[in-house]
Design an enzyme around this catalytic site. Structure first.
Site, PDB file in Angstrom:
ATOM      1  CB  CYS A 144      13.966  68.150  25.285  1.00  0.00           C
ATOM      2  SG  CYS A 144      12.346  67.504  24.809  1.00  0.00           S
ATOM      3  CG  HIS A 187      21.769  52.311  14.964  1.00  0.00           C
ATOM      4  ND1 HIS A 187      21.994  51.013  14.559  1.00  0.00           N
ATOM      5  CD2 HIS A 187      20.460  52.357  15.365  1.00  0.00           C
ATOM      6  CE1 HIS A 187      20.879  50.301  14.723  1.00  0.00           C
ATOM      7  NE2 HIS A 187      19.938  51.102  15.210  1.00  0.00           N
ATOM      8  CD  GLU A 226      11.367  65.731  19.091  1.00  0.00           C
ATOM      9  OE1 GLU A 226      11.017  65.831  20.281  1.00  0.00           O
ATOM     10  OE2 GLU A 226      11.873  66.662  18.444  1.00  0.00           O
TER      11      GLU A 226
END
Length: 364
Positions: A144, A187, A226
């Site tokens: 991550c 985005h 997530e």
């Protein structure tokens, strides 16, 4: 440790409706249809059902008998204002189930209302955005820490005393509140947004809470997915995370009569959700690393997946409630933060074992 059990069931139905209580220009005033999903949670008394372990089967059959009265119907012929809240009330009145805690109507995959026995309406709506992030404080080599992306999902949960009203919070109201946040997050590189320099699921849930609560006073939880199998909840005080897995296992019920199909060896693809509650680590920005949850639970997972459950040591029987409590007990040996286990034999049908606060129910 205080333990409790909720049995759950769900049943789908196809129906059309018009919701005349909405403003004239509202699209739901027109005749339209949904693939509805009804779901119930019940704190059933001991010895409910024909035999111990039959709770899920019996609860599901009773719910299916009720939803059969709505299937392929114009709902306005059944009740004058078929809002999700009123449909939940109608089903609550039809069900002869003791200990009924909550009945929900999920009118699409992304919205629903859960009504409790006090007529408190829990309204939820799901939103999606595509973004990139990285976690700057993780140890060297942690995946991550690399720049990557997710198709995030957010659920806004809002609680309101419905007080018998036909409608509590309109989904369009939640849409209008969410719209500027979608513009800000979709985005985008989350680390570049002020307050999201370390954008874990927990931090993102807290960031959204701080900005939403003022414009949505009824806000009760913010849920951040997530991935499709893990995420975080925040209610302004407490952080919770969950990790979802699937298990392919064989079983039979020892208490089932010989002529009952559940007494024979059969199997399920279970959906298992581990829920954990812990304080936020202010450096890492998480409660427990999802990777650690997976690694520590892995020995239990391997004992369950592709195995006969009736051979597990210490498991009295293989019904959903017994198995959920067995998993909770075993998981807490290496993951003491686990305080709830959701276990579904089929979609929405199973049991919830709770050792702490209940927290929000996630869509099925």
């Amino acid at each position: 440790m205080s333990l409790s059990t909720l049995h759950t069931a769900s049943s789908g139905f196809e129906a059309a409706r018009q919701v005349g209580v909405l403003p004239d220009a509202h699209r739901a005033r027109r005749l339209h249809g949904h693939s509805f999903m009804a779901r119930v949670r019940a704190d059933l008394p001991a010895n409910w059902g024909p035999y111990p372990g039959a709770e899920v089967k019996t609860l599901t059959e009773q719910l299916q008998a009720c939803t059969a009265q709505l299937d392929y119907r114009l709902l306005n012929d059944v009740l004058p204002l078929p809002t999700d809240e009123n449909l939940a009330r109608w089903l609550r009145d039809q069900l002869q189930v003791p200990g009924l805690e909550q009945i929900g109507i999920q009118s699409t995959a992304d919205q629903g209302v859960d009504l409790d026995r006090h007529d408190q309406a829990h309204v939820w709506r799901r939103y999606r955005f595509e973004s990139a992030h990285k976690l700057p404080n993780v140890p060297m080599g942690h995946k991550c820490g690399r720049l990557h992306g997710h198709g995030f999902e957010v659920i806004l949960h809002a609680n309101q005393d419905a007080g018998g009203r036909d409608l509590s919070i309109d989904y369009d109201h939640l849409d209008a509140i969410w719209a500027p946040f979608h513009y800000q997050l979709h985005h985008k590189f989350l680390n570049a947004i002020e307050g999201l320099e370390n954008p874990t699921s927990e931090v993102l849930a807290g960031w959204l809470w701080q900005r939403l609560k003022g414009v949505l006073p009824e806000l009760s939880w913010v849920t951040v997915y997530e991935t499709g199998s893990c995420g975080a909840n925040f209610n302004g005080t407490d952080y919770r995370i969950w990790k979802e897995l699937t298990l392919d296992s064989a079983l039979f019920l020892r208490e089932a009569p010989a002529d009952d199909p559940l007494s024979h060896i059969h199997g399920h693809t279970y959906t298992l959700r581990l829920h954990l509650s812990a304080p936020l680590d202010t450096v890492m920005g998480w409660t427990v690393d999802f990777g650690d949850v997976k690694d520590r639970f892995n020995p239990i997972f391997k004992a369950l997946d592709h195995h006969p459950l009736h051979e597990l040591p210490g498991l009295a029987d293989c019904d959903a409630a017994s198995l959920a409590h067995w998993i909770l007990k075993e998981a807490r040996k290496t993951l003491p933060q686990v305080d709830r286990v959701d276990l579904y034999e089929t979609r929405g049908c199973g049991a919830v074992a709770v050792a702490g606060q209940d927290g929000p129910m996630l869509p099925i």
